[in-house]
Design an enzyme around this catalytic site. Sequence first.
Site, PDB file in Angstrom:
ATOM      1  CG  ASP A 104      -2.300   0.308   1.008  1.00  0.00           C
ATOM      2  OD1 ASP A 104      -3.171  -0.426   1.516  1.00  0.00           O
ATOM      3  OD2 ASP A 104      -2.562   1.270   0.259  1.00  0.00           O
ATOM      4  CG  ASP A 206      -4.957   5.535   0.831  1.00  0.00           C
ATOM      5  OD1 ASP A 206      -5.815   4.679   1.048  1.00  0.00           O
ATOM      6  OD2 ASP A 206      -4.934   6.643   1.391  1.00  0.00           O
ATOM      7  CD  GLU A 261      -9.106   3.922  -1.613  1.00  0.00           C
ATOM      8  OE1 GLU A 261      -8.212   4.708  -1.280  1.00  0.00           O
ATOM      9  OE2 GLU A 261      -9.993   3.540  -0.817  1.00  0.00           O
ATOM     10  CG  HIS A 335      -9.147  -1.508   4.760  1.00  0.00           C
ATOM     11  ND1 HIS A 335      -9.080  -1.542   3.373  1.00  0.00           N
ATOM     12  CD2 HIS A 335      -8.680  -0.298   5.110  1.00  0.00           C
ATOM     13  CE1 HIS A 335      -8.577  -0.413   2.936  1.00  0.00           C
ATOM     14  NE2 HIS A 335      -8.328   0.364   3.946  1.00  0.00           N
ATOM     15  CG  ASP A 336     -11.618   1.840   3.848  1.00  0.00           C
ATOM     16  OD1 ASP A 336     -11.037   2.217   2.808  1.00  0.00           O
ATOM     17  OD2 ASP A 336     -11.084   1.863   4.980  1.00  0.00           O
TER      18      ASP A 336
HETATM   19  O1  TEU Z   1      -9.894   5.137   1.890  1.00  0.00           O
HETATM   20  C1  TEU Z   1     -10.430   6.290   1.270  1.00  0.00           C
HETATM   21  C2  TEU Z   1     -11.869   6.113   1.155  1.00  0.00           C
HETATM   22  O2  TEU Z   1     -12.438   6.293   0.109  1.00  0.00           O
HETATM   23  C3  TEU Z   1     -12.608   5.624   2.335  1.00  0.00           C
HETATM   24  O3  TEU Z   1     -11.814   5.791   3.476  1.00  0.00           O
HETATM   25  C4  TEU Z   1     -13.828   6.528   2.515  1.00  0.00           C
HETATM   26  O4  TEU Z   1     -13.496   7.824   2.064  1.00  0.00           O
HETATM   27  C5  TEU Z   1     -14.103   6.652   3.991  1.00  0.00           C
HETATM   28  O5  TEU Z   1     -14.381   5.366   4.460  1.00  0.00           O
HETATM   29  C6  TEU Z   1     -15.276   7.611   4.194  1.00  0.00           C
HETATM   30  O6  TEU Z   1     -16.445   6.992   3.698  1.00  0.00           O
HETATM   31  C7  TEU Z   1      -8.479   5.085   1.941  1.00  0.00           C
HETATM   32  C8  TEU Z   1      -8.134   3.903   2.849  1.00  0.00           C
HETATM   33  O7  TEU Z   1      -8.658   2.705   2.269  1.00  0.00           O
HETATM   34  C9  TEU Z   1      -8.741   4.179   4.197  1.00  0.00           C
HETATM   35  O8  TEU Z   1      -8.573   3.061   5.077  1.00  0.00           O
HETATM   36  C10 TEU Z   1      -8.081   5.412   4.781  1.00  0.00           C
HETATM   37  O9  TEU Z   1      -8.699   5.738   6.012  1.00  0.00           O
HETATM   38  C11 TEU Z   1      -8.224   6.599   3.818  1.00  0.00           C
HETATM   39  O10 TEU Z   1      -7.925   6.290   2.463  1.00  0.00           O
HETATM   40  C12 TEU Z   1      -7.230   7.695   4.217  1.00  0.00           C
HETATM   41  O11 TEU Z   1      -5.929   7.238   3.950  1.00  0.00           O
END
Ligand code: TEU
Length: 573
Positions: A104, A206, A261, A335-336
């Site tokens: 990442d 990211d 992403e 993970h989100d």
């Molecule tokens: O995620 C960005 C993202 O699109 C999601 O975090 C979404 O914006 C957020 O859940 C609000 O709905 C990336 C990573 O996958 C995430 O884990 C990080 O927290 C984020 O970027 C910041 O680096």
Amino acid sequence: MESNRKRTSDWWRTSTVYQVYPKSFKDTTGRGTGDIRGLIEKLDYIKNLGIDIVWLQPVYVSPQNDNGYDVADYYNIDPAFGTMEDFDELVHQLKKRDMYLMIDIVVNHSSTEHRWFKEARSSRDNPYRDYYIWRDPAEDGGPPNNWQSKFGGSAWQYDEGTGQYFLTLFDKTQADLNWENEKVREEVVKLLTFWAEKGVDGFRLDVINLISKDQDFPDDDGTVPPGDGRRFYTDGPRVHEYVKELNEKVFTPFNLVTVGEMSSTTLEHCIRYSNPQEKEFSMTFNFHHLKVDYLNGQKWELKPYDFEELKSVLSEWQTGMQKGGGWNALFWNNHDQPHALTRFTDDGEYREESAKMLATTLHGLQGTPYVYQGEEIGMPDPKWNDISEYRDIETLNMYKILIENGKTPEEAAHIVSVRSRDNSRLPMLWDDSDQAGFTTGEPWIKIDERYLVINAKAQTEDPDSIYHHYRKLIELRKKLPILIHGQYIRLDDKHPHVYAYARVTSEEMLIVVSNFSREEALFNFPQEISARLHHARSTELLISNMEDNLVLSPSVRIQPFGSYMWLIQDDKE
Ligand code: TEU
């Protein structure tokens, strides 16, 4: 240093990726958080699934405010995850197994604990000042504009010491890097090269489509939803220029697989980001299919998911990316996101059928599939209703904001139980021993009590398990060119319960039919498909989650959460 093995330039089109959230994967020290040694221990488990690429999420030095997406040192491993020697051993062990490593890369922002930021904050004329985005207060002394953080609240933090605000699109401890500054771009090229020279085979970048901001930093007038300023920094004016530079200097020279992403992006941009002629990324993640249960497009407003919208979004991106020469990263989970198993199907009575149905539905599409840890054993959401169980910064911020905006604690807790990113961050369930075999210590977040029934050991030993269903799908992708090249055609016409599509070449047709409901469903194929079935030389049921060995015919009756993938070979005439 391990050398990069020679590969074709698009070796990743037949690959499947396994996403590892290291903090919750396997703990070998007893500290209650996962580590690199734990991943090394489980490589054969991943290999036996048929996985080609492991995506390791951030293990860099970090204060862990956003579980590693707040990087304080891009060149060193955080002691919580192990050592650089452990990392080198991981690279070696993967190559020994003919597997690849994707790491990442978080360069839209760094942690405010990063050396660069500490320098930048020390004075306005520090050489690192312009590594970040600083603006004077507005006339009223408040933030420079009305942009909102994706984790709630203003996207600007005030720095008393230098009397300016700095931009933080995510947590207040994640300061956006200033990509307009050539030195920042040089730093990114340098760190990417460092990891590529260590034998890494690819990068997941990211929120990489947020790195180019409108340099006027205008207020958002709210005329375009959601009105939080994202339209002034998403897929911004110089983003493709910046990405092409990374490709030219690092991605192509090292023959790396790369996935961007893309937050709140468009199909048009993703075609540009992933068409090989553009020389940017190998593929892109987009999230439109995972917003079909957002009321008015708002994440923290709930509605039952819209099945027709889910199918039309998936179809739009399949058809559009094929037409434009782009390439999708295929995923239900990460993970989100809460688990699709809970979100879109039945994680109780029909848990196994549902997990297999979702897998077949996704793995029949065009793109590179991603399996998020635990998805392959059907891990569901925990459905906690006590906010003290949660750890995620976004979740905790939004819980407070929901209550400030008038929700009762019970209402806010329910919304959080549905939406929280922690839903998918529970520790991996390895076996039915204490703490599910994840740790011998106190886990950083609660372990799902269902590990006695849902665990990896039981599933690797059961040939009919969800794990082996994934293994068979991944194997099919390697064997069947139609899964890579077949033209996508949607077959169902807004059916209330069934999603059906075909992948077509001049000599074959692959058909996937999935019932997303608890009802038995009758599905009638379109006339042209029925006619093609009539002339088929052979029809083979490749994989199903049902025992009924359903014969493919112009009209099929599908059991609740039933899913089938057939291969039809045409008559040679
Ligand atoms: O995620 C960005 C993202 O699109 C999601 O975090 C979404 O914006 C957020 O859940 C609000 O709905 C990336 C990573 O996958 C995430 O884990 C990080 O927290 C984020 O970027 C910041 O680096």
